[in-house]
Design a protein around this motif. Structure first.
Motif, short mmCIF file in Angstrom:
data_model
loop_
_atom_site.label_atom_id
_atom_site.label_comp_id
_atom_site.label_asym_id
_atom_site.label_seq_id
_atom_site.Cartn_x
_atom_site.Cartn_y
_atom_site.Cartn_z
N SER A 40 0.86 -1.19 0.00
CA SER A 40 0.00 0.00 0.00
C SER A 40 0.89 1.23 0.00
O SER A 40 2.10 1.14 0.24
N ARG A 41 0.31 2.38 -0.24
CA ARG A 41 1.10 3.63 -0.24
C ARG A 41 1.82 3.81 1.09
O ARG A 41 2.99 4.16 1.13
N ILE A 42 1.10 3.58 2.19
CA ILE A 42 1.70 3.80 3.50
C ILE A 42 2.82 2.80 3.77
O ILE A 42 3.88 3.16 4.27
N ALA A 43 2.61 1.54 3.41
CA ALA A 43 3.65 0.53 3.62
C ALA A 43 4.88 0.85 2.78
O ALA A 43 6.02 0.77 3.26
N HIS A 44 4.65 1.25 1.53
CA HIS A 44 5.77 1.60 0.64
C HIS A 44 6.54 2.78 1.22
O HIS A 44 7.78 2.76 1.25
N ARG A 45 5.82 3.78 1.69
CA ARG A 45 6.47 4.99 2.22
C ARG A 45 7.30 4.68 3.46
O ARG A 45 8.42 5.14 3.60
N VAL A 46 6.76 3.87 4.37
CA VAL A 46 7.51 3.52 5.59
C VAL A 46 8.77 2.74 5.21
O VAL A 46 9.87 3.03 5.72
N LEU A 47 8.64 1.78 4.32
CA LEU A 47 9.82 0.99 3.91
C LEU A 47 10.83 1.85 3.17
O LEU A 47 12.04 1.63 3.28
N GLU A 48 10.35 2.86 2.45
CA GLU A 48 11.26 3.80 1.78
C GLU A 48 12.01 4.64 2.82
O GLU A 48 13.23 4.81 2.73
N ILE A 49 11.30 5.12 3.83
CA ILE A 49 11.92 5.96 4.87
C ILE A 49 13.02 5.21 5.61
O ILE A 49 14.06 5.77 5.92
N VAL A 50 12.80 3.93 5.87
CA VAL A 50 13.80 3.15 6.62
C VAL A 50 14.78 2.42 5.69
O VAL A 50 15.54 1.57 6.13
N CYS A 51 14.76 2.81 4.41
CA CYS A 51 15.71 2.30 3.41
C CYS A 51 15.68 0.78 3.26
O CYS A 51 16.73 0.13 3.19
N LEU A 52 14.48 0.20 3.23
CA LEU A 52 14.35 -1.25 3.09
C LEU A 52 13.64 -1.68 1.80
O LEU A 52 13.35 -2.86 1.64
N LEU A 53 13.40 -0.76 0.88
CA LEU A 53 12.75 -1.15 -0.36
C LEU A 53 13.58 -2.21 -1.10
O LEU A 53 13.05 -3.22 -1.55
N GLU A 54 14.86 -1.99 -1.19
CA GLU A 54 15.73 -2.95 -1.89
C GLU A 54 15.80 -4.28 -1.16
O GLU A 54 15.76 -5.35 -1.77
N THR A 55 15.88 -4.23 0.16
CA THR A 55 15.94 -5.45 0.97
C THR A 55 14.76 -6.36 0.68
O THR A 55 14.90 -7.58 0.64
N PHE A 56 13.59 -5.78 0.47
CA PHE A 56 12.39 -6.56 0.23
C PHE A 56 12.02 -6.68 -1.25
O PHE A 56 10.93 -7.10 -1.59
N GLY A 57 12.94 -6.29 -2.13
CA GLY A 57 12.69 -6.44 -3.56
C GLY A 57 11.70 -5.46 -4.13
O GLY A 57 11.07 -5.73 -5.16
N LEU A 58 11.55 -4.31 -3.51
CA LEU A 58 10.58 -3.32 -3.96
C LEU A 58 11.20 -2.10 -4.62
O LEU A 58 10.48 -1.23 -5.09
N ALA A 59 12.52 -2.04 -4.68
CA ALA A 59 13.18 -0.83 -5.17
C ALA A 59 12.88 -0.56 -6.64
O ALA A 59 12.79 0.59 -7.05
N ALA A 60 12.69 -1.59 -7.44
CA ALA A 60 12.45 -1.41 -8.87
C ALA A 60 11.01 -1.04 -9.19
O ALA A 60 10.71 -0.64 -10.30
N LEU A 61 10.13 -1.16 -8.22
CA LEU A 61 8.72 -0.86 -8.46
C LEU A 61 8.44 0.62 -8.26
O LEU A 61 8.97 1.24 -7.36
N PRO A 62 7.55 1.19 -9.08
CA PRO A 62 7.15 2.57 -8.83
C PRO A 62 6.28 2.63 -7.58
O PRO A 62 5.61 1.64 -7.26
N PRO A 63 6.30 3.74 -6.88
CA PRO A 63 5.44 3.85 -5.70
C PRO A 63 3.98 3.72 -6.11
O PRO A 63 3.60 4.11 -7.21
N PRO A 64 3.17 3.15 -5.23
CA PRO A 64 1.74 3.03 -5.55
C PRO A 64 1.12 4.39 -5.78
O PRO A 64 1.47 5.37 -5.13
N SER A 65 0.21 4.46 -6.72
CA SER A 65 -0.45 5.74 -7.00
C SER A 65 -1.47 6.03 -5.91
O SER A 65 -2.04 5.11 -5.32
N PRO A 66 -1.69 7.30 -5.66
CA PRO A 66 -2.69 7.65 -4.64
C PRO A 66 -4.07 7.24 -5.12
O PRO A 66 -4.35 7.22 -6.30
N GLY A 67 -4.91 6.93 -4.16
CA GLY A 67 -6.29 6.58 -4.48
C GLY A 67 -7.06 7.80 -4.92
O GLY A 67 -6.53 8.92 -4.93
N PRO A 68 -8.31 7.63 -5.27
CA PRO A 68 -9.11 8.78 -5.70
C PRO A 68 -9.28 9.77 -4.56
O PRO A 68 -9.37 9.38 -3.40
#
Length: 105
Positions: free
Chosen positions: A72-100
Motif C-alpha cells: 500500500s502507499r503507507i507501507a511503501h512509504r515507511v519501507l522507503e523511509i527506513v531504506c528497506l525497499l531494496e531489501t524486500f525487492g521493492l526498489a524497482a517498483l514505482p510507488p503506488p499511486s494515490p487513491g481517488p
C-alpha cells in the motif's frame, strides 16, 4: 509459492501475529517462496517493520525466499523511509499511486 495477505494495521499489537503466521507457514508447508501481500495495510510501525525483517531472516534460514508484493502507499512509504525497499525487492517498483481524492465542498 505461498502468499500471505496482510491487512489493516501492522503495529505492536499485531506484528507478532504476522511473524508467527510466517513461522507457521515455514514449519507446516516448507515453501521455497513466500509472498507477503501488503495491499491492504493501512498502518505500519517499527514493530511491523521488525516483524517483516525477522520473517525474512527466518525464511532465509530454511532456504525460503520471502518477498513483499503490492505494498500500500503507507507501507511503501515507511519501507522507503527506513531504506528497506531494496531489501524486500521493492526498489524497482514505482510507488503506488494515490487513491481517488474526495472533493470537500
Amino acid at each position: 509459492m505461498t502468499r500471505i495477505i496482510a491487512c489493516g494495521e501492522i503495529d505492536i499489537s499485531t506484528s507478532g501475529q504476522l511473524y508467527r503466521g510466517v513461522l507457521d507457514v515455514l514449519r507446516r508447508q516448507r515453501p521455497s517462496r513466500i509472498e507477503v501481500d501488503l495491499a491492504g495495510v493501512t498502518f505500519l510501525d517499527a514493530s511491523g517493520v521488525r516483524a517483516l525483517l525477522m520473517s525474512q531472516t527466518a525464511a532465509a534460514e530454511v532456504g525460503c525466499d520471502l518477498t513483499l508484493v503490492k505494498p500500500s502507499r503507507i507501507a511503501h512509504r515507511v519501507l522507503e523511509i527506513v531504506c528497506l525497499l531494496e531489501t524486500f525487492g521493492l526498489a524497482a517498483l514505482p510507488p503506488p499511486s494515490p487513491g481517488p481524492r474526495r472533493l470537500h465542498r
